[in-house]
Enzyme design. Structure first.
Site, PDB file in Angstrom:
ATOM      1  N   PHE A   1       0.818  -1.213   0.000  1.00 24.24           N
ATOM      2  CA  PHE A   1       0.000   0.000   0.000  1.00 24.24           C
ATOM      3  C   PHE A   1       0.854   1.265   0.000  1.00 24.24           C
ATOM      4  CE2 PHE A   1      -2.664   2.936   2.788  1.00 24.24           C
ATOM      5  CZ  PHE A   1      -3.485   3.355   1.754  1.00 24.24           C
TER       6      PHE A   1
ATOM      7  N   SER B   1       3.523  -6.565   2.821  1.00 25.36           N
ATOM      8  CA  SER B   1       2.283  -5.928   3.225  1.00 25.36           C
ATOM      9  C   SER B   1       1.137  -6.369   2.323  1.00 25.36           C
ATOM     10  CB  SER B   1       2.466  -4.398   3.219  1.00 25.36           C
ATOM     11  OG  SER B   1       1.352  -3.747   3.758  1.00 25.36           O
ATOM     12  N   LEU B   2       0.492  -5.436   1.641  1.00 28.88           N
ATOM     13  CA  LEU B   2      -0.569  -5.769   0.699  1.00 28.88           C
ATOM     14  C   LEU B   2      -0.025  -6.589  -0.466  1.00 28.88           C
ATOM     15  CD1 LEU B   2      -3.571  -5.393   0.280  1.00 28.88           C
ATOM     16  CD2 LEU B   2      -3.110  -3.160  -0.757  1.00 28.88           C
TER      17      LEU B   2
ATOM     18  N   ASP C   1       5.363  -9.570   6.311  1.00 28.45           N
ATOM     19  CA  ASP C   1       4.359  -8.931   7.160  1.00 28.45           C
ATOM     20  C   ASP C   1       3.063  -8.656   6.385  1.00 28.45           C
ATOM     21  OD1 ASP C   1       3.878  -8.248   9.840  1.00 28.45           O
ATOM     22  OD2 ASP C   1       3.988  -6.111   9.395  1.00 28.45           O
TER      23      ASP C   1
ATOM     24  N   ARG D   1      -7.048 -14.325   0.777  1.00 30.55           N
ATOM     25  CA  ARG D   1      -5.749 -13.950   1.350  1.00 30.55           C
ATOM     26  C   ARG D   1      -4.661 -14.949   0.978  1.00 30.55           C
ATOM     27  NH1 ARG D   1      -5.026 -17.746   5.199  1.00 30.55           N
ATOM     28  NH2 ARG D   1      -6.878 -18.681   6.130  1.00 30.55           N
TER      29      ARG D   1
ATOM     30  N   ASP E   1      -2.251 -17.947   1.612  1.00 31.20           N
ATOM     31  CA  ASP E   1      -2.374 -19.166   2.412  1.00 31.20           C
ATOM     32  C   ASP E   1      -1.414 -20.212   1.861  1.00 31.20           C
ATOM     33  OD1 ASP E   1      -4.014 -21.533   0.938  1.00 31.20           O
ATOM     34  OD2 ASP E   1      -4.655 -19.596   0.166  1.00 31.20           O
TER      35      ASP E   1
ATOM     36  N   ASP F   1      -1.130 -21.585  -1.885  1.00 32.13           N
ATOM     37  CA  ASP F   1      -0.825 -20.702  -3.004  1.00 32.13           C
ATOM     38  C   ASP F   1       0.504 -21.014  -3.681  1.00 32.13           C
ATOM     39  OD1 ASP F   1      -3.198 -19.265  -2.754  1.00 32.13           O
ATOM     40  OD2 ASP F   1      -2.345 -17.882  -1.289  1.00 32.13           O
TER      41      ASP F   1
ATOM     42  N   HIS G   1       6.420  -2.577  10.746  1.00 28.36           N
ATOM     43  CA  HIS G   1       5.903  -3.143   9.494  1.00 28.36           C
ATOM     44  C   HIS G   1       7.006  -3.254   8.440  1.00 28.36           C
ATOM     45  CE1 HIS G   1       2.709  -4.433   6.936  1.00 28.36           C
ATOM     46  NE2 HIS G   1       2.651  -3.342   6.189  1.00 28.36           N
TER      47      HIS G   1
END
Length: 443
Positions: free
Chosen positions: A87, A162-163, A185, A199, A201, A204, A272
């Site tokens: 992000f 992050s994202l 993270d 999300r 997992d 994947d 983060h």
């Protein structure tokens, strides 16, 4: 030839409706589990992807034009590692470039930085939904490499911060046989507690490892990362919530999620960001981030998970895939400690001292009243790996004045490094007065 690539994704316009479909990328719905749930209450569709480009200096690679790949320096005999920002970030941030440079120092690899700043530099909720399209475009690129150039997903590693970790998960869910995903993270908001299809997992990729550095709850502690296990191996350095060298204050508590990064991200989001800093250093330090399987950080700090089990300890970061037990049936929690600043790597030792003599003293591994024959143990993290230990020295200090000038000695000192089964034993029959060094030699 070592190369550096950048993927640039431009996301323009806002799509409206219950579902939107994009050529070659598929359809995206705003219904459950993507919207209208307790975790994702807003129904927001991702923006359309106008085009995607691969850049290396003047080189441009387009998924829609395979000839641009043929004309590039992409090497099919090398592994490929994608680095995906999160992000508000962008693909030409220094940390992504530095990560590629570190990779080039240790291996011949195609390093691709995914730049989707046009989709990430918006409101957080919109960016979280845009991540779905970015993941689909990464998967599209992997499919082209596979079908047009016989380049298998088994040679591809996605690294997302992050994202970006969930972008990697989305790409992996559409790419059977993907070798590895590393989540740095993974962000909590809109993802923690959602179904696996939303999300990152373990399904994947063949191997999914995750580093948690800001896992405190978003409310009220403003932790941006998730505490939920999302990989085969989930590393929680320093417990996963508060990293040494990072300290939040009351001002950071009132900054909203959408405004968090502008100008203050290194201060407010220190925890983060540590995830990618740890990974960055781990590339050049294959043995520096040994971590210990353990039920909790409390148990880890209580010395209940020392030394490494028979199968060894995994290394957090780049070399996590070398761990023999990396894909066991159950997800594993792994703990370690780091330093406050670069260099972050630490080596864990446990030292036990059996003393002689009496006294009230403070020494490097314990504090308190010692009695003859008692043994005190202490586990600590050392910045340096001391290698083979040939001798140790014992020093004690009284906390109070004692006119009898007592002598205290260490009859036996044992030292063990966490990654090794070898225990070093050192003995002495001597005692010494306060502030006098006693040298112990192998028993």
């Amino acid at each position: 030839m070592l190369i550096f690539w950048t993927i640039t994704l431009f996301l323009l316009g806002a799509a409206k409706g219950k579902e939107v479909c994009y050529e070659d990328l598929g359809c995206f719905s705003d219904t459950e589990p993507w919207g209208g749930t307790a975790i994702r209450p807003l129904k927001i569709l991702p923006w359309t992807a106008e085009k995607i480009a691969l850049l290396h200096l003047s080189q441009i690679l387009l998924p829609s034009d395979p000839s641009t790949i043929e004309a590039s320096n992409f090497q099919t005999d090398r592994k490929t590692r994608f680095i995906i920002h999160g992000f508000i970030d962008k693909g030409d941030e220094r940390w992504l470039i530095d990560m590629c440079k570190n990779l080039f120092k240790v291996e011949e690899v195609n390093c691709i930085c995914v730049d989707w700043k046009k989709g990430s530099q918006t409101t957080y909720t919109q960016a979280a939904n845009n991540a779905r399209v970015v993941g689909a475009q990464v998967a599209q690129m992997l499919d082209i490499l596979s079908t047009e150039y016989s380049y298998p997903p088994s040679k591809v590693h996605l690294i997302g911060h992050s994202l970006g970790a969930h972008v990697a998960g989305e790409a992996g869910s559409k790419t059977p046989g993907l070798s590895r995903i590393t989540g740095l993270d993974p962000v909590e908001a809109s993802f923690e507690g959602t179904p696996e299809e939303v999300r990152l997992d373990p399904s994947d990729a063949d191997f999914v490892d995750v580093i948690h550095t800001d896992a405190a709850p978003l409310i009220p502690f403003l932790g941006f990362g998730t505490n939920q296990q999302m990989g085969h191996l989930d590393f929680f350095p320093n417990g996963g919530e508060n990293m040494p060298g990072c300290k939040k204050n009351a001002l950071s508590q009132i900054v909203d999620l959408d405004g968090i990064w502008a100008g203050t991200r290194d201060f407010v989001a220190c925890n983060h960001l540590r995830s990618y800093k740890y990974y960055l250093e781990s590339i050049l330090d294959p043995d520096g981030f040994a971590a210990y399987p353990c039920a909790s950080y409390k148990s880890f700090e209580s010395d209940k998970c020392f030394p490494c089990p028979d199968q060894g300890c995994p290394q957090m970061g780049h070399y996590a895939d070398k761990f023999a037990g990396r894909t066991s049936e159950e997800q594993q929690k792994i703990f370690l400690n780091t330093g406050e600043a670069s260099n972050f790597a630490r080596n864990k030792y446990i030292v036990s001292v059996t003393n002689e003599g009496l006294g009230c003293l403070c020494f490097s591994i314990s504090r308190g009243i010692l009695t003859p024959g008692s043994t005190h143990s202490y586990e600590f993290d050392a910045k340096l790996d001391v290698g083979t230990i040939e001798k140790v020295k014992f020093l004690w200090n009284n906390n109070v004045i004692n006119p009898t000038l007592p002598k205290v000695g260490a009859a036996k000192i044992t030292v063990q490094k966490g990654e090794e089964k070898t225990v070093y034993n050192f003995c002495s029959e001597d005692t010494v007065r306060e502030d006098t060094l006693l040298t112990l030699t192998p028993c």
